[in-house]
Design a protein around this motif. Structure first.
Motif, mmCIF file in Angstrom:
data_model
loop_
_atom_site.group_PDB
_atom_site.id
_atom_site.type_symbol
_atom_site.label_atom_id
_atom_site.label_comp_id
_atom_site.label_asym_id
_atom_site.label_seq_id
_atom_site.Cartn_x
_atom_site.Cartn_y
_atom_site.Cartn_z
ATOM 1 N N SER A 45 83.796 54.903 38.549
ATOM 2 C CA SER A 45 84.903 54.046 38.130
ATOM 3 C C SER A 45 84.874 52.766 38.966
ATOM 4 N N TRP A 46 85.568 51.753 38.490
ATOM 5 C CA TRP A 46 85.616 50.484 39.200
ATOM 6 C C TRP A 46 86.253 50.667 40.584
ATOM 7 N N ASN A 47 87.311 51.454 40.663
ATOM 8 C CA ASN A 47 87.955 51.696 41.964
ATOM 9 C C ASN A 47 86.998 52.375 42.938
ATOM 10 N N PHE A 48 86.250 53.360 42.461
ATOM 11 C CA PHE A 48 85.304 54.075 43.325
ATOM 12 C C PHE A 48 84.201 53.130 43.805
ATOM 13 N N ILE A 49 83.703 52.294 42.917
ATOM 14 C CA ILE A 49 82.667 51.311 43.289
ATOM 15 C C ILE A 49 83.191 50.411 44.399
ATOM 16 N N GLN A 50 84.420 49.921 44.235
ATOM 17 C CA GLN A 50 84.997 49.031 45.249
ATOM 18 C C GLN A 50 85.200 49.760 46.573
ATOM 19 N N GLU A 51 85.606 50.994 46.539
ATOM 20 C CA GLU A 51 85.821 51.762 47.765
ATOM 21 C C GLU A 51 84.513 52.078 48.482
ATOM 22 N N GLN A 52 83.443 52.299 47.722
ATOM 23 C CA GLN A 52 82.197 52.787 48.305
ATOM 24 C C GLN A 52 81.225 51.697 48.751
ATOM 25 N N PHE A 53 80.950 50.710 47.887
ATOM 26 C CA PHE A 53 79.895 49.759 48.255
ATOM 27 C C PHE A 53 80.108 48.323 47.799
ATOM 28 N N PHE A 54 81.120 48.042 47.028
ATOM 29 C CA PHE A 54 81.288 46.696 46.475
ATOM 30 C C PHE A 54 81.337 45.629 47.563
ATOM 31 N N PHE A 55 81.986 45.920 48.674
ATOM 32 C CA PHE A 55 82.151 44.937 49.737
ATOM 33 C C PHE A 55 81.062 45.005 50.800
ATOM 34 N N ASP A 56 80.060 45.856 50.580
ATOM 35 C CA ASP A 56 78.911 45.919 51.477
ATOM 36 C C ASP A 56 78.190 44.575 51.389
ATOM 37 N N PRO A 57 77.945 43.902 52.518
ATOM 38 C CA PRO A 57 77.298 42.575 52.467
ATOM 39 C C PRO A 57 75.891 42.609 51.862
ATOM 40 N N ARG A 58 75.263 43.760 51.826
ATOM 41 C CA ARG A 58 73.924 43.869 51.224
ATOM 42 C C ARG A 58 73.970 43.928 49.706
ATOM 43 N N PHE A 59 75.155 44.173 49.147
ATOM 44 C CA PHE A 59 75.311 44.315 47.700
ATOM 45 C C PHE A 59 75.444 42.928 47.075
ATOM 46 N N SER A 60 74.432 42.521 46.328
ATOM 47 C CA SER A 60 74.379 41.189 45.739
ATOM 48 C C SER A 60 75.274 41.089 44.501
ATOM 49 N N LYS A 61 76.130 40.078 44.499
ATOM 50 C CA LYS A 61 77.046 39.881 43.367
ATOM 51 C C LYS A 61 77.472 38.423 43.319
ATOM 52 N N ARG A 62 77.856 37.993 42.134
ATOM 53 C CA ARG A 62 78.369 36.640 41.948
ATOM 54 C C ARG A 62 79.498 36.691 40.940
ATOM 55 N N LYS A 63 80.551 35.944 41.221
ATOM 56 C CA LYS A 63 81.660 35.848 40.275
ATOM 57 C C LYS A 63 81.507 34.531 39.520
ATOM 58 N N VAL A 64 81.442 34.627 38.207
ATOM 59 C CA VAL A 64 81.327 33.459 37.343
ATOM 60 C C VAL A 64 82.579 33.446 36.485
ATOM 61 N N GLY A 65 83.437 32.460 36.719
ATOM 62 C CA GLY A 65 84.728 32.465 36.043
ATOM 63 C C GLY A 65 85.519 33.659 36.535
ATOM 64 N N SER A 66 85.918 34.509 35.630
ATOM 65 C CA SER A 66 86.680 35.698 36.020
ATOM 66 C C SER A 66 85.829 36.972 35.968
ATOM 67 N N LYS A 67 84.522 36.815 35.765
ATOM 68 C CA LYS A 67 83.649 37.968 35.559
ATOM 69 C C LYS A 67 82.634 38.115 36.691
ATOM 70 N N TRP A 68 82.413 39.360 37.125
ATOM 71 C CA TRP A 68 81.402 39.652 38.135
ATOM 72 C C TRP A 68 80.065 39.929 37.471
ATOM 73 N N TYR A 69 78.990 39.413 38.091
ATOM 74 C CA TYR A 69 77.627 39.677 37.632
ATOM 75 C C TYR A 69 76.796 40.164 38.801
ATOM 76 N N PHE A 70 75.882 41.077 38.491
ATOM 77 C CA PHE A 70 75.046 41.704 39.501
ATOM 78 C C PHE A 70 73.592 41.622 39.041
ATOM 79 N N PRO A 71 72.693 41.066 39.869
ATOM 80 C CA PRO A 71 71.282 41.009 39.470
ATOM 81 C C PRO A 71 70.733 42.432 39.311
ATOM 82 N N ALA A 72 70.210 42.731 38.146
ATOM 83 C CA ALA A 72 69.821 44.103 37.795
ATOM 84 C C ALA A 72 68.825 44.708 38.778
#
Length: 88
Positions: A45-72
């Protein structure tokens, strides 16, 4: 009359190889995952992802507008490492 003999073991191996090839090609089509794809791929779930690794600095992500994107590719690699780091 025509007689055909099929080696079932060889047919299975050919099918496995073709399926693996197809999956590799299909997976390569994605350059980015969005949050929905990340949830689907991880079965989390989105909550579980945020609790577990979303904020890990090694986890690559970019917010474009209101949407998050992750390089596959990077996301797949990170998730593999992250899982191995989890306690048994």
């Amino acid at each position: 009359m025509l007689s055909i003999n099929i080696d079932e073991k060889q047919v299975r191996e050919l099918l496995k190889a073709k399926i693996a090839e197809f999956l590799k090609e299909a997976d390569a089509e994605y350059v980015f995952w969005d949050a929905s794809e990340l949830k689907r791929r991880t079965c989390m779930s989105w909550n579980f992802i945020q609790e577990q690794f979303f904020f890990d600095p090694r986890f690559s992500k970019r917010k474009v507008g209101s949407k998050w994107y992750f390089p596959a590719k990077e996301t797949r690699e990170f998730l593999g490492k992250w899982l191995l780091e989890q306690p048994k």
